[in-house]
Design a protein around this motif. Structure first.
Motif, short mmCIF file in Angstrom:
data_model
loop_
_atom_site.label_atom_id
_atom_site.label_comp_id
_atom_site.label_asym_id
_atom_site.label_seq_id
_atom_site.Cartn_x
_atom_site.Cartn_y
_atom_site.Cartn_z
N ALA A 96 12.89 68.56 148.42
CA ALA A 96 11.89 67.70 147.56
C ALA A 96 12.12 68.05 146.24
O ALA A 96 12.43 69.41 145.87
N GLY A 116 7.35 75.29 147.21
CA GLY A 116 7.50 74.67 148.30
C GLY A 116 7.32 75.44 149.38
O GLY A 116 6.80 74.80 150.42
N SER A 117 7.57 76.60 149.56
CA SER A 117 7.51 77.24 150.84
C SER A 117 5.77 77.61 150.91
O SER A 117 5.41 77.62 152.27
N THR A 132 4.79 74.41 152.73
CA THR A 132 5.19 74.50 154.18
C THR A 132 4.27 75.26 155.14
O THR A 132 3.78 74.94 156.07
N LEU A 173 13.47 68.52 142.48
CA LEU A 173 14.83 69.41 141.90
C LEU A 173 15.99 68.28 141.44
O LEU A 173 16.85 68.68 141.83
N PRO A 210 10.63 81.26 140.74
CA PRO A 210 9.91 81.90 141.65
C PRO A 210 10.42 81.81 142.97
O PRO A 210 11.19 81.13 143.23
N PRO A 211 9.90 82.70 143.80
CA PRO A 211 10.34 82.77 145.40
C PRO A 211 9.82 81.52 145.98
O PRO A 211 8.70 80.91 145.55
N GLY A 212 10.56 80.94 146.97
CA GLY A 212 9.94 79.80 147.68
C GLY A 212 10.28 78.53 147.20
O GLY A 212 9.43 77.57 147.57
N THR A 213 10.99 78.36 146.16
CA THR A 213 11.16 76.94 145.63
C THR A 213 12.38 76.31 145.90
O THR A 213 12.54 75.25 145.47
N GLY A 214 13.36 76.74 146.64
CA GLY A 214 14.21 76.00 147.30
C GLY A 214 15.57 76.47 147.07
O GLY A 214 16.73 75.68 147.02
N LYS A 215 15.76 77.53 146.47
CA LYS A 215 17.03 78.21 145.99
C LYS A 215 17.83 78.35 147.23
O LYS A 215 19.25 77.52 147.11
N THR A 216 17.43 78.90 148.11
CA THR A 216 18.51 78.75 149.40
C THR A 216 18.92 77.65 149.98
O THR A 216 20.08 77.45 150.37
N MET A 217 17.82 76.86 149.95
CA MET A 217 18.13 75.39 150.68
C MET A 217 19.11 74.56 149.75
O MET A 217 19.92 74.04 150.44
P1 ADP Z 1 13.97 80.50 147.73
O1 ADP Z 1 15.41 80.61 148.20
O2 ADP Z 1 13.72 79.70 146.20
O3 ADP Z 1 13.10 81.71 147.93
P2 ADP Z 1 13.87 79.07 150.38
O4 ADP Z 1 14.88 77.84 149.72
O5 ADP Z 1 14.35 80.00 151.11
O6 ADP Z 1 13.40 79.52 148.79
O7 ADP Z 1 12.56 77.92 150.65
C1 ADP Z 1 11.95 78.70 151.51
C2 ADP Z 1 11.23 77.55 152.58
O8 ADP Z 1 10.48 76.80 151.50
C3 ADP Z 1 12.18 76.47 152.81
O9 ADP Z 1 12.81 76.76 154.11
C4 ADP Z 1 11.66 75.28 153.09
O10 ADP Z 1 10.67 75.19 154.26
C5 ADP Z 1 10.34 75.15 151.99
N1 ADP Z 1 10.99 74.67 150.65
C6 ADP Z 1 10.87 75.52 149.46
N2 ADP Z 1 11.23 74.62 148.34
C7 ADP Z 1 11.48 73.26 149.19
C8 ADP Z 1 11.90 71.96 148.56
N3 ADP Z 1 12.11 71.76 147.01
N4 ADP Z 1 11.91 71.10 149.47
C9 ADP Z 1 11.67 71.30 150.76
N5 ADP Z 1 11.38 72.37 151.19
C10 ADP Z 1 11.22 73.34 150.43
#
Ligand code: ADP
Length: 366
Positions: free
Chosen positions: A87, A298-299, A302, A89, A125-132
């Motif tokens: 979503a 984002g996390s 979820t 970005l 911040p954590p959980g914003t989709g960096k790994t995704m």
């Molecule tokens: P980060 O690496 O930034 O800590 P992640 O990429 O591991 O965050 O995201 C953790 C989870 O949160 C993902 O598996 C997904 O379910 C959800 N999430 C976070 N950001 C997004 C996004 N931009 N779009 C869709 N899902 C997201």
């Protein structure tokens, strides 16, 4: 090297292996016996498949067992992430397309001044989709994806870490195009301090040496084959960008801020999450939830949706055991309202300000 398609000069080689989850470099797993039933958890360490065996046979100049560890302990799965799964970005996606995806897919167009960059930092911040995003870059550029968590590399494999880093870069070049994703990269690149121990300093040095070798590979690339070899990007992710020392920071040609989702992004994310679930939500409900989740990552969103999705099940109590799947009620706005009592935003406004400040100082625009 057949695996990378280098024998066919006109084709863009794709990677034989896609690794889609952060390898944690936990204790070495015992080799499974051939008769064991494959399961999901161990799918990354199936007893050596022929492709891997071929790759390992041709390893030269680096520790072969470290290379094997790299191949086995990073999870090899078919799970892929596409741009549309993420979503919002938009800026980050565009920037990565231009800096990595297109150059990896069309190396013939991206040489000389247009050569692909070697390092990119995703911070926020954590959980914003960096790994995704990292996974999507690998999927969309047909790259081999090596995914390691810096902290586990430092803690679990301290004695072996240097060897592993050498093997990691060697394999990345061998199986290029490759993305080396290093999560929590700050812990490997912190400013030198008195209490820094000798081995973590050596690991940092090794990482920087190997990283430099990528640029040298490009400089030395005289023909197409060598140039293809050099398609390796270090993609670092961090929630603590300010912990990275100055010299290491400069190695990242681009530093992309991955912020909390705005209103439109949260709305898109929620609708996507609910699209696969039976629900009675109207547009107005979505708008209300989106408004109430200002500041959620984002996390967090979820987690909220998962919690809401549990409510219809909880309503059933013990009848759950005999419930007909089709008869379970759809998720409603009240379920979200209940979930909002327990699921809160995880990022504080103060830390947000820190990210904004760092981004203004060191972030790349676009
Ligand atoms: P980060 O690496 O930034 O800590 P992640 O990429 O591991 O965050 O995201 C953790 C989870 O949160 C993902 O598996 C997904 O379910 C959800 N999430 C976070 N950001 C997004 C996004 N931009 N779009 C869709 N899902 C997201």
């Amino acid at each position: 090297n057949k695996a990378t398609g280098k024998n066919e000069p006109n084709s863009v080689p794709t990677s034989p292996i896609l690794v889609s989850e952060t390898a944690t470099f936990t204790e070495p797993r015992p080799r499974r016996s051939k008769s064991a039933t494959p399961d999901r958890e161990s799918s990354g360490s199936l007893s050596m498949d022929p492709k891997k065996e071929d790759i390992l046979k041709s390893v030269q100049g680096v520790d072969r067992s470290a290379c094997e560890q790299i191949l086995n302990e990073i999870l090899v799965t078919d799970e892929k992430v596409y741009w549309d799964d993420i979503a919002g970005l938009r800026n980050a996606k565009n920037s990565l397309k231009e800096a990595v995806v297109y150059p990896f897919l069309r190396p013939d167009l991206f040489k000389g001044l247009r050569e692909p960059i070697r390092g990119m930092l995703l911070f926020g911040p954590p959980g914003t989709g960096k790994t995704m995003i990292a996974k999507a870059v690998a999927t969309e550029s047909n790259s081999t994806f090596f995914s390691v968590s810096a902290s586990s590399l430092l803690s679990k494999y301290l004695g072996e870490s240097e060897k592993l880093i050498r093997a990691l870069f060697y394999m990345a070049k061998k199986l290029s195009p490759s993305i080396i994703f290093i999560d929590e990269i700050d812990s490997m690149l912190t400013a030198r301090s008195d209490n820094e121990n000798e081995s973590s300093r050596r690991i940092k040095t090794e990482l920087l040496i190997q990283w430099s070798s990528l640029s040298n590979a490009t400089a030395q690339a005289e023909d197409q084959t060598n140039m293809l070899d050099s398609r390796v990007l270090v993609l670092g992710a961090t929630n603590l960008p300010w912990a990275i020392d100055d010299a290491a920071r400069r190695r990242f040609s681009r530093r992309l801020y991955i912020p909390l989702p705005d209103y439109e992004t949260r709305l898109y994310h929620l609708k996507r999450l609910m699209a696969k679930q039976k629900n009675n939500l109207e547009d107005l409900d979505y708008e209300l939830i989106t408004k109430l989740t200002d500041g959620f990552s984002g996390s967090d969103l979820t987690s909220l949706a998962k919690e809401a999705a549990m409510e219809p099940i909880r309503d059933l109590g013990d009848k759950l055991m005999f419930a007909d799947f089709d008869k379970i009620r759809g998720i409603e706005i009240k379920d979200f309202q209940n979930s909002l009592v327990t699921i809160k935003k995880s990022v504080s406004p103060e830390s947000l300000q820190e990210y904004e400040d760092w981004s203004n100082k060191f972030g790349s625009t676009g």
